[in-house]
Design an enzyme around this catalytic site. Structure first.
Site, mmCIF file in Angstrom:
data_model
loop_
_atom_site.group_PDB
_atom_site.id
_atom_site.type_symbol
_atom_site.label_atom_id
_atom_site.label_comp_id
_atom_site.label_asym_id
_atom_site.label_seq_id
_atom_site.Cartn_x
_atom_site.Cartn_y
_atom_site.Cartn_z
ATOM 1 N N GLU A 154 0.823 -1.103 0.090
ATOM 2 C CA GLU A 154 0.013 -0.137 -0.249
ATOM 3 C C GLU A 154 0.690 1.161 -0.029
ATOM 4 O O GLU A 154 1.801 1.204 0.646
ATOM 5 C CB GLU A 154 -1.131 -0.103 0.995
ATOM 6 C CG GLU A 154 -1.938 -1.175 1.374
ATOM 7 C CD GLU A 154 -2.921 -1.052 2.453
ATOM 8 O OE1 GLU A 154 -2.829 -0.151 3.236
ATOM 9 O OE2 GLU A 154 -3.886 -2.032 2.551
ATOM 10 N N HIS A 202 -8.253 0.973 1.810
ATOM 11 C CA HIS A 202 -7.897 0.885 3.254
ATOM 12 C C HIS A 202 -8.969 1.935 3.964
ATOM 13 O O HIS A 202 -8.585 2.962 4.773
ATOM 14 C CB HIS A 202 -6.534 1.230 3.587
ATOM 15 C CG HIS A 202 -6.131 0.659 4.920
ATOM 16 N ND1 HIS A 202 -5.063 -0.126 4.960
ATOM 17 C CD2 HIS A 202 -6.958 0.068 5.889
ATOM 18 C CE1 HIS A 202 -4.729 -0.336 6.257
ATOM 19 N NE2 HIS A 202 -5.997 -0.310 6.907
#
Length: 532
Positions: free
Chosen positions: A263, A281
């Site tokens: 990420e 997220h």
């Protein structure tokens, strides 16, 4: 001087105000966390660091954190903090595991609905002016089996919500007891059974060596054909390459992912596959959750810096504010006992430490007392050691620590006794806290005494013969050392005896040499204690 806290990520003004209201100086720089070099340059000025996920607290940052005592993460995940380096540095790492539980659990349920009814694809199709009603045939949740991997705080809420949706819930969690499972209304199963039975699988575990790729290619092959998989916990729990293949083959009917192995996820093997729902997220991304965790981390950090209360720490036992008030003198006693032992054994390595807790002491937070005592011992080796780093340093040195509890066994309401073993001998000391809140040494080497602890002390051993008191008193007087308290003890008349002097300053080397010249003393040892 008031503690100083740096906030290097975006926290609410209400959280900043909590620090200010508690008398803590705050430096609010919400974009500083993105500049690791600047952060490393200034971190040495602060006692506390409050962050979200943007700030990466690396070993390099911690090397410069000369005054840092606590790192507070507003949220549950601490992957962005080098916890081992923080522990070695003696810095407490706190998170806020309960502030965003509801939000994250609700997102998992929302993602389950989204993949069950193909909502994102249907929405995109409709926005494009299509009317593909027959293309998006979904499935009901009612009556389906939900497999929950990890039935802790967030997983437990998901279980509760799923039962409200009339789903059958099976859970795999090595730490879930049968009684708790019955109370939650879920069936506790092993992982293989969950894989074979579940229509939907949702993950709610941290990323560890044990959970990494818990849904591997091998385990995905064990799942029921047509299963749908939801991951709103941590990237890396699912082998994304293997899942992509299972989706393409049709064995897995759909997936909903809020977290990814890398990420921010600008590219991923799961992107653009049919019936795969992806979000960036967002698990904790609600107004309520962000505010809750920000306020919670501010309160926790302020409590620690001002009262010593430790809440939701990942590298130290928690001590509530109430416990801190009661245990403060006992924590100090434990540190003094450790400091005595550490200074007495600074010439040889310690192999084992046994700590005995008697009476009321045995009912306290023993983990915290252990940490304080071990820190006292380790400070003779490294003055920078504290309650956080001491257990790790002891472990690295191969020191075995054992603890024994017992009910009140003597005249004292409670006491602590520590015995250490070296390659050549054992040493022991015991202490208690009197009603005045002051720690006392009550036994050394099995000899009963009653000694107040002072910053500067002198410990001697000798054969029990006349003239010891006079010799000690005269020698101290001749060298300008004032005696505040003088304690004597002996095993039996004519046997081994000890003296412990609480003095007003450091005993000069000349005075110790003069005592040695008399030939009366077997051991002469100056001691120092942090009584602040």
């Amino acid at each position: 001087m008031a503690p100083k806290v740096l906030i290097s990520d975006k926290l609410s003004e209400a959280a900043v105000q909590i620090f200010r209201d508690r008398g803590i100086e705050v430096d609010f720089q919400p974009d500083l966390g993105k500049d690791k070099d600047k952060l490393a340059e200034v971190i040495g000025n602060y006692d506390g660091l409050a962050i979200r996920s943007a700030t990466k607290v690396t070993e390099k940052i911690l090397e410069n954190a000369t005054n840092l005592k606590v790192i507070g993460r507003a949220g549950i995940g601490t992957d962005n903090i080098d916890k081992e380096a923080a522990s070695k540095k003696g810095v407490i790492v706190m998170n806020t595991p309960f502030g965003n539980m509801i939000t994250t659990a609700e997102h998992a349920i929302a993602m389950m609905f989204a993949v069950a009814r193909q909502i994102p694809e249907a929405s995109a199709s409709t926005h494009a002016g299509k009317w593909e009603k027959s293309k998006f045939m979904g499935v009901e949740l009612t009556g389906k089996t939900l497999g929950v991997i990890g039935a802790g705080n967030i997983g437990g809420i998901v279980c509760d919500r799923a039962r409200g949706l009339k789903m059958k819930v099976v859970a795999y969690d090595p730490f879930l007891g049968q009684e708790k499972a019955d109370k939650m209304g879920v069936e506790k199963v092993e992982l293989d059974e969950l894989l074979s039975r579940a229509d939907f699988i949702t993950l709610h575990v941290p990323l560890t060596d044990q959970t990494k790729n818990i849904l591997s290619a091998e385990n995905l092959a064990k799942t029921k054909k047509g299963v749908r998989i939801i991951n709103c916990a941590r990237g890396g729990l699912v082998d994304e390459e293997a899942l992509a293949e299972a989706l393409k083959s049709g064995h897995v009917a759909g997936a909903a992912f809020d977290v990814f192995s890398e990420e921010p996820a600008k590219e991923n093997v799961l992107f653009n596959l049919p019936n795969v729902v992806c979000t960036p997220h967002l698990g904790a991304a609600t107004t309520e959750a962000q505010e809750n965790v920000a306020l919670q981390v501010a309160e926790q950090m302020a409590n620690y810096l001002l009262t010593g209360a430790v809440e939701n720490a990942l590298n130290m036992p928690s001590v509530t504010a109430e416990e801190a008030k009661v245990m403060g003198p006992w924590i100090k006693l434990s540190e003094h006992l450790g400091a005595f032992i550490g200074q007495m054994t600074d010439d040889e390595p310690i192999k084992a430490i046994n700590i005995l807790y008697d009476g009321c002491a045995s009912e306290m937070n023993l983990e915290a007392l252990n940490c304080s005592l071990i820190a006292g011992i380790m400070k003779s080796i490294n003055p920078d050691v504290n309650m956080v780093s001491a257990p790790m340093i002891a472990k690295e040195r191969g020191i075995k620590v054992s603890t024994t509890n017992q009910e009140q066994s003597g005249a004292f309401e409670g006491y602590v006794k520590v015995t250490v073993a070296t390659p050549t001998r054992e040493r022991s000391i015991a202490g208690t806290v009197f009603s005045d809140g002051k720690p006392r040494f009550i036994q050394i080497k099995g000899i009963n005494i009653d000694a107040e602890v002072g910053e500067h002390m002198l410990y001697t051993t000798n054969n029990d013969v006349p003239g010891i008191i006079g010799t000690l008193g005269k020698t101290m007087g001749d060298h300008g050392v004032n005696i505040a308290n003088f304690t004597l003890g002996r095993a039996v008349a004519g046997g081994e005896a000890i003296a412990l002097l609480y003095v007003d300053g450091v005993v000069p080397a000349e005075a110790r040499a003069k005592l040695a010249e008399t030939g009366l003393f077997n051991q002469i040892k100056p001691l120092q204690f942090d009584v602040k």
